[in-house]
Motif scaffolding. Structure first.
Motif, PDB file in Angstrom:
ATOM      1  N   ASP A  24       0.808  -1.216   0.000  1.00  8.55           N
ATOM      2  CA  ASP A  24       0.000   0.000   0.000  1.00  8.55           C
ATOM      3  C   ASP A  24       0.842   1.268   0.000  1.00  8.55           C
ATOM      4  OD1 ASP A  24      -2.480  -1.332   0.030  1.00  8.55           O
ATOM      5  OD2 ASP A  24      -2.250  -1.725   2.173  1.00  8.55           O
ATOM      6  N   ALA A  25       2.033   1.208   0.566  1.00  7.22           N
ATOM      7  CA  ALA A  25       2.873   2.406   0.640  1.00  7.22           C
ATOM      8  C   ALA A  25       4.334   1.999   0.756  1.00  7.22           C
ATOM      9  CB  ALA A  25       2.465   3.269   1.834  1.00  7.22           C
ATOM     10  N   TYR A  26       5.210   2.932   0.349  1.00 11.58           N
ATOM     11  CA  TYR A  26       6.642   2.673   0.334  1.00 11.58           C
ATOM     12  C   TYR A  26       7.371   3.831   1.008  1.00 11.58           C
ATOM     13  CZ  TYR A  26       5.165  -0.550  -3.351  1.00 11.58           C
ATOM     14  OH  TYR A  26       4.535  -1.525  -4.056  1.00 11.58           O
ATOM     15  N   GLY A  27       8.529   3.543   1.560  1.00 12.55           N
ATOM     16  CA  GLY A  27       9.301   4.606   2.185  1.00 12.55           C
ATOM     17  C   GLY A  27      10.651   4.108   2.663  1.00 12.55           C
ATOM     18  N   THR A  28      11.265   4.850   3.544  1.00 12.55           N
ATOM     19  CA  THR A  28      12.568   4.480   4.103  1.00 12.55           C
ATOM     20  C   THR A  28      12.524   4.581   5.619  1.00 12.55           C
ATOM     21  OG1 THR A  28      13.341   6.756   3.821  1.00 12.55           O
ATOM     22  CG2 THR A  28      13.907   5.194   2.077  1.00 12.55           C
ATOM     23  N   PHE A  29      13.393   3.826   6.257  1.00 16.18           N
ATOM     24  CA  PHE A  29      13.457   3.823   7.719  1.00 16.18           C
ATOM     25  C   PHE A  29      14.280   5.009   8.227  1.00 16.18           C
ATOM     26  CE2 PHE A  29      12.398  -0.616   6.886  1.00 16.18           C
ATOM     27  CZ  PHE A  29      11.423  -0.845   7.840  1.00 16.18           C
ATOM     28  N   GLU A  30      13.855   5.541   9.351  1.00 14.18           N
ATOM     29  CA  GLU A  30      14.570   6.636   9.998  1.00 14.18           C
ATOM     30  C   GLU A  30      14.437   6.479  11.505  1.00 14.18           C
ATOM     31  OE1 GLU A  30      11.146  10.075  10.115  1.00 14.18           O
ATOM     32  OE2 GLU A  30      12.315   9.889   8.265  1.00 14.18           O
ATOM     33  N   SER A  31      15.171   7.288  12.238  1.00 15.26           N
ATOM     34  CA  SER A  31      15.076   7.249  13.698  1.00 15.26           C
ATOM     35  C   SER A  31      15.164   8.674  14.226  1.00 15.26           C
ATOM     36  CB  SER A  31      16.207   6.406  14.299  1.00 15.26           C
ATOM     37  OG  SER A  31      17.446   7.037  14.064  1.00 15.26           O
ATOM     38  N   THR A  32      14.885   8.828  15.514  1.00 10.36           N
ATOM     39  CA  THR A  32      15.037  10.140  16.151  1.00 10.36           C
ATOM     40  C   THR A  32      16.504  10.315  16.524  1.00 10.36           C
ATOM     41  OG1 THR A  32      12.789  10.008  17.025  1.00 10.36           O
ATOM     42  CG2 THR A  32      14.269  11.625  18.038  1.00 10.36           C
ATOM     43  N   GLU A  33      17.191  11.135  15.761  1.00  3.64           N
ATOM     44  CA  GLU A  33      18.633  11.326  15.947  1.00  3.64           C
ATOM     45  C   GLU A  33      18.892  12.562  16.794  1.00  3.64           C
ATOM     46  OE1 GLU A  33      20.267  11.501  12.052  1.00  3.64           O
ATOM     47  OE2 GLU A  33      19.632   9.469  11.499  1.00  3.64           O
ATOM     48  N   ILE A  34      19.829  12.457  17.732  1.00  5.61           N
ATOM     49  CA  ILE A  34      20.182  13.574  18.610  1.00  5.61           C
ATOM     50  C   ILE A  34      21.665  13.888  18.413  1.00  5.61           C
ATOM     51  CG2 ILE A  34      20.314  14.394  20.993  1.00  5.61           C
ATOM     52  CD1 ILE A  34      18.136  12.383  21.691  1.00  5.61           C
ATOM     53  N   THR A  35      21.960  15.118  18.099  1.00  7.53           N
ATOM     54  CA  THR A  35      23.351  15.556  17.960  1.00  7.53           C
ATOM     55  C   THR A  35      23.810  16.171  19.275  1.00  7.53           C
ATOM     56  OG1 THR A  35      23.066  15.969  15.594  1.00  7.53           O
ATOM     57  CG2 THR A  35      24.940  17.017  16.681  1.00  7.53           C
TER      58      THR A  35
END
Length: 291
Positions: A24-35
């Motif tokens: 149904d849908a496509y995308g990419t994985f991400e995360s909550t990144e903290i610098t």
């Protein structure tokens, strides 16, 4: 014969196409990144944050040189001690005068009793009152002298508190459990305030950002359980369970790298799906969702 073979071939292709349902849908994985950045300037004494390393919340990861602040603090402590000694001496003088005043007040009570019995004169009472008044003026005068000294001590205390805060900030404490994604500095480098030292993210849970059309939006609800797929090999997928954690309230134009269910749709809605990561999922990896 050729016609029969053509019909059979079409039937087989139709069967294959029907069993290979598109997601149904496509995308990419991400995360909550903290610098994590430096809060002070100076030489980086050490940094314990290698890429791929697991860090715990509260770990002391890096230290920026504190020698100059330590020296300033030591000098201020010495000056504050000298000012405090001066204030103590002044307070000692005040206490001596207060004790003398106390004795005079005792004498005044005795004289007043004698005066009532006719054994003391008015002049004697006036003299003792005058002595007590002098003591009061002396105390007031010394307290006036002591006020600037006490203010000086207070100013030293505030400066020392400020240096203590700067020294504390020189220790870089990791704010969250997670994995180091990128390291930006090495021990021995001179860094400035706000210099990025490393980037960290909690990879125990990871998010698949996908885009859905307005027609699909009615199928998606917050908290909904969905199927998340990634490529296992050329022909097979690995399946995960995901939960819809966020749905954008505004539409946007379809990103170039994203395929949608309806190719002609120009505007789509971003959706985040939270997935428990067993170590297989990586940031930037493509994924698919079935609602």
């Amino acid at each position: 014969m050729k016609r029969h073979l053509f019909i059979i071939t079409l039937a087989l292709l139709s069967a294959c196409t029907g069993s290979n349902k598109k997601s149904d849908a496509y995308g990419t994985f991400e995360s909550t990144e903290i610098t994590i950045s430096s809060e002070s300037a100076g030489k980086l004494i050490f940094i314990k944050a290698d890429e791929g390393q697991e860090l715990k919340k509260g770990d002391t990861v890096a230290l920026i040189d504190t020698v100059q602040n330590d020296l300033k603090r030591a000098a201020l402590l010495a000056e504050m001690k000298a000012a405090s000694n001066k204030a103590d001496n002044i307070i000692g003088q005040i206490n001596v005068i207060k004790e003398q005043k106390k004795n005079s007040e005792i004498d005044k009570v005795r004289l007043y009793k004698l005066f009532k019995d006719g054994a003391a004169t008015q002049k004697q009472l006036d003299d003792i009152n005058g002595i007590i008044a002098v003591y009061d003026k002396q105390i007031s005068s010394i307290e006036t002298q002591n006020a600037p000294v006490l203010n000086e001590v207070d100013a030293y205390k505030k400066q020392i508190e400020q240096l203590n805060d700067q020294i504390t900030r020189a220790y870089i404490v990791n704010p969250v459990d997670g994995t180091v994604l990128t390291k930006y500095a090495e021990a021995g480098e001179v860094v400035i305030a706000s210099k990025a030292l490393y980037k960290i993210a909690d990879l125990n849970y990871i998010y698949l950002r996908v885009y859905v059309s307005g027609a699909q939006l009615s199928q998606v609800k917050l908290g909904q359980k969905v199927k998340v797929l990634i490529d296992k090999d050329e022909n097979k997928n690995t399946e995960f369970e995901g939960t819809v954690s966020w749905i954008s309230s505004t539409a946007e134009f379809t990103p170039k790298i994203i395929q949608t269910k309806e190719e002609r749709v120009n505007l789509v809605y971003a959706v985040k799906v939270k997935v428990k990561n067993d170590g297989t999922l990586k940031i930037g990896m493509p994924g698919e969702v079935n609602f």
